[in-house]
Design a protein around this motif. Sequence first.
Motif, mmCIF file in Angstrom:
data_model
loop_
_atom_site.group_PDB
_atom_site.id
_atom_site.type_symbol
_atom_site.label_atom_id
_atom_site.label_comp_id
_atom_site.label_asym_id
_atom_site.label_seq_id
_atom_site.Cartn_x
_atom_site.Cartn_y
_atom_site.Cartn_z
ATOM 1 N N ILE A 128 -58.709 88.229 4.350
ATOM 2 C CA ILE A 128 -59.154 88.372 2.954
ATOM 3 C C ILE A 128 -59.871 89.704 2.757
ATOM 4 O O ILE A 128 -59.591 90.453 1.820
ATOM 5 C CB ILE A 128 -60.067 87.184 2.550
ATOM 6 C CG1 ILE A 128 -59.231 85.901 2.536
ATOM 7 C CG2 ILE A 128 -60.702 87.426 1.194
ATOM 8 C CD1 ILE A 128 -60.042 84.648 2.323
ATOM 9 N N ALA A 129 -60.763 90.020 3.703
ATOM 10 C CA ALA A 129 -61.512 91.269 3.590
ATOM 11 C C ALA A 129 -60.566 92.460 3.557
ATOM 12 O O ALA A 129 -60.711 93.383 2.742
ATOM 13 C CB ALA A 129 -62.479 91.400 4.766
ATOM 14 N N LEU A 130 -59.569 92.390 4.413
ATOM 15 C CA LEU A 130 -58.626 93.498 4.503
ATOM 16 C C LEU A 130 -57.800 93.628 3.232
ATOM 17 O O LEU A 130 -57.591 94.735 2.716
ATOM 18 C CB LEU A 130 -57.719 93.246 5.711
ATOM 19 C CG LEU A 130 -57.034 94.445 6.300
ATOM 20 C CD1 LEU A 130 -58.074 95.455 6.743
ATOM 21 C CD2 LEU A 130 -56.198 94.018 7.496
ATOM 22 N N THR A 131 -57.365 92.487 2.714
ATOM 23 C CA THR A 131 -56.572 92.528 1.487
ATOM 24 C C THR A 131 -57.403 93.130 0.358
ATOM 25 O O THR A 131 -56.928 93.992 -0.391
ATOM 26 C CB THR A 131 -56.131 91.104 1.083
ATOM 27 O OG1 THR A 131 -55.631 90.465 2.249
ATOM 28 C CG2 THR A 131 -55.059 91.131 0.030
ATOM 29 N N LEU A 132 -58.668 92.679 0.251
ATOM 30 C CA LEU A 132 -59.523 93.207 -0.803
ATOM 31 C C LEU A 132 -59.699 94.708 -0.638
ATOM 32 O O LEU A 132 -59.628 95.473 -1.597
ATOM 33 C CB LEU A 132 -60.888 92.507 -0.783
ATOM 34 C CG LEU A 132 -60.866 91.069 -1.284
ATOM 35 C CD1 LEU A 132 -62.249 90.450 -1.163
ATOM 36 C CD2 LEU A 132 -60.366 91.005 -2.725
#
Lengths: 288, 383, 290
Positions: free
Chosen positions: C151-155
Amino acid sequence: MIGPYYLQLLILIGINTIMATSLNLILGYTGQLSIGHAAFMSLGAYGSALVTLHFGFPFLVSLLCGALFAAFFGIIIGLPTLRLKGDYLAIATLGLGEIVRIVFLNLELTGGAVGLRGIPKKTTLLWVVLAVLFTVFILSRIIRSRIGRAFIAIREDETAADSMGINSTYYKTLCFGVGAFFAGLGGGLFAHYMRYLNPNSFGFMRSIEHLCMVVLGGLGNMWGAFIGATILTVTPELLRTVADLRLLIYGAVLVLMMRVRPQGLLGQPLRNGIPLLGRFFQQARPKL
Amino acid sequence: MKSRKRTMFVAAAAVLCLVLLAAIAGCAPKEPANGGDETTEIKIGMVGPLSGDAAAYGINILRAAEIAIEEANASGELGDITLKIISEDTEGDWAKAANAFTKLIDVDGVSVIIGGVLSSESEAGSDIVKDAAIPTISPSSTSVDLTKGNPYLFRNCLSDEVQAVQLAEFAVEELGMGKFAILFTKNDYGESLRDAFKNKAEELAEVVAVESFMDKDNDFKAQITKIKEKNPDCLYIAGYYTEAAKIAQQAQQAGMDIQLLGADGLCNVVFLEVGEDAVEGTYATSGFYPDDPMTAVQDFVKAYKDKHGEEPDMFAAQGYDAARIVIEAIKSKGTTSEQIREGIAATADFPGITGKTSLDEEGDTIKDVLILKVENGKFVRVR
Amino acid sequence: MFIQQLINGLILGSTYALIALGYTMVYGIIELINFAHGEIYMFGAFVGLILVTVFKVPFILAFLLAMAAGALLGITVEYLAYRPLRQSSRLAALISAIGASIFLSNLALLIMGAQPYTFPSPFDATVYRTSLFVISKVEIIVLASSILLMIALTLFVQRTKVGKAMRATAQDKDTASLMGININRIITITFAIGSALGAAAGVMVGVYFRTVTPTMGLMPGLKGFVAAVIGGIGNIPGAMFGGIALGIAEVMGAAYISSQYRDAVAFALLIIVLLLKPSGLLGRTAQEKV
């Protein structure tokens, strides 16, 4: 005159030359990135060894059987995957190679994980030299023929080749079949030299080794495959003198060689800034 | 112009290849003919994985063999003969082992070889040493019938057959086990242990599940879940220590209350460190017991610990014994390869640190099997 | 048993996903199969291990430092082995990557030795049991961390300016650089992030499976890449999805087909996915440029 060790190295150089030239046909001339060449080698090795062990055929016939066996599987396995391009084809061939290895690991017939023993020693330097000459002769004839021009056309631009009326699926399958045939020949020679087979030596690291030979020598160059095979067979042996540091240096050598001459020793230089195979790789480009 | 440049490149590359070939030829020390006249240095080859996945096994054997040879040189037990060990790496690949064997024999002119370590390495070397008439003793290749029909190949490790059969009997008779499950590693070691254990266990009791895994796998939950369904009371792990410890851990976590059994592949401190309380109570067959009060064992354990800072494992102990058998052979028969071969073949009741070792006419080992049990985070001898 | 196997597959899959995330990042930008990623994973595990056992650093700090060290190594590898080959054929870069991978794993072997090290677990061995399945605390943490990282990476890629620059670079380097994006900087950042993720995966998997060895990167590296391809390479949620699909396929293969063909089932899944949807399960099909 020549000690067994050097004889062995010469034989291995010969076998690796066959492996590299046949991969060169697939990769260097037709532009299909295959990381499963060791699987074809193992098919040829097991095929010919089993034929020798069970039917006692003459050496030449066993070799031929092994090579045909590999070619047959090359086509069967290759047909569906050839729709794939670039890295996708690479990863699919890698997967297929691993599947072949796992199947050999589990078959009763091939001795499973214990391996296949007692294969008679029939490969001599003469046989290997003849096989190399045969391979190089046939492959260079193919490359200079209409078929070879079709291969190169596919490498340069598959879409354009298709629109020129080249049936790319047919030629790609043919290319895999021929490549697998010679890889199988190399495998047969290997089996009858080593006298023992075990699937663990035909994993993806071996395929990678073949790939390195071709790229190092120079894609799309017959001499290149020979030189790449020689260098990568001899270097690890030469590095035995440094013992612990052997593979460390080997890895560094690979990186350095690519830095110094990225197109390989005898590779064609870049054309119009487009790397060889560059165009081909631009297809199927993923988006982040 | 372009074609001239190309030709030059071809020529240059061809020269490079020749130079490389000449270079290896040049590296070869010029060997004096391997005659019987006064040689004061005997070269001992060692073949095994010193890099790659299996490196731990090869390195431990090499270290132990080096200790044995240093001791022999220092003690002067061989008179004016000095021993020298030359090791070659196989990367765990039998095809590369073939190069290693040939190089040691042809270039270094070794009189005797310790190795290969993995069974496939010994298989690949078998015909090579036979053709060259160089006696070879493997400290750890357990595959069935390896030494059969080859008068130059010996081994001093426990046979899989003996280990598995004795443990199956022990489990049924002493521990009262009735329902067995087997989890084996998919290589020659695991397969031959599985076959032997399965046959014996089926004869004495019942085998309810047989599952496999690959060497260096990390996750065994799928197999464990499957085995758990069958409700066995005992799990035989035919594999090496790292994987076995993880199996024990994951079985414990899955809530299996099960008696673990294993073979000599388990006998390493890593098994205890990784397995922690999950491996408590495990029974394993072994040839080597590091806490054996015997002075030879204690001297070796101390020498190994002083030099490498860790406790020797089963591989190391067998490597030490293999080297000792070679040294004894040289002492008793002589220095040529043929004499060493005779010496090794005649090994009987050799008091090794892995037990009293004899070699039969096929070059296979006959020795006692110990059964160890893990108690309070240590291996303890129970039989 | 089915539910338990599903959970087993999910957890195994999330370890693959952790590795696949870094792989997919790098591939997305420079289209290079970064063979050395497995070694960065191994390196991260060793850094974490040394910090925890020798320097007695708290686990979270060790985890972050290992990520930083991994990023540093990734940048170095990129600078030495890949950057000089930026203009050459991608095969040359692939060979260079293989060379770097061989070099790094043997360097580790030389320094650390071959015997496996035990990673002391920072988590207690709590196991939660229900009537249908069993799951341990560390398993939940592995699963949660892979989801969080994804999730962090996608954001990051979708919402930040650097992320935008990354996407632009991935799409078309030349145009991106005309738009004032410093391509070299973006590639360095990508390698830093990808490698930090690789190192994070190394620490997590080290903690989960308890051992760290110099050759630990090879097979998981390969599986991580396979996972990334299954999910759609270059696609971040795809890496997660592909990892889990691979894990479940492996476990189900072992459970219902044969444990001897476990890896074969995983690779067969790969080939089937490639044949049906060459761009991966979540990948978008790129229009072929003529």
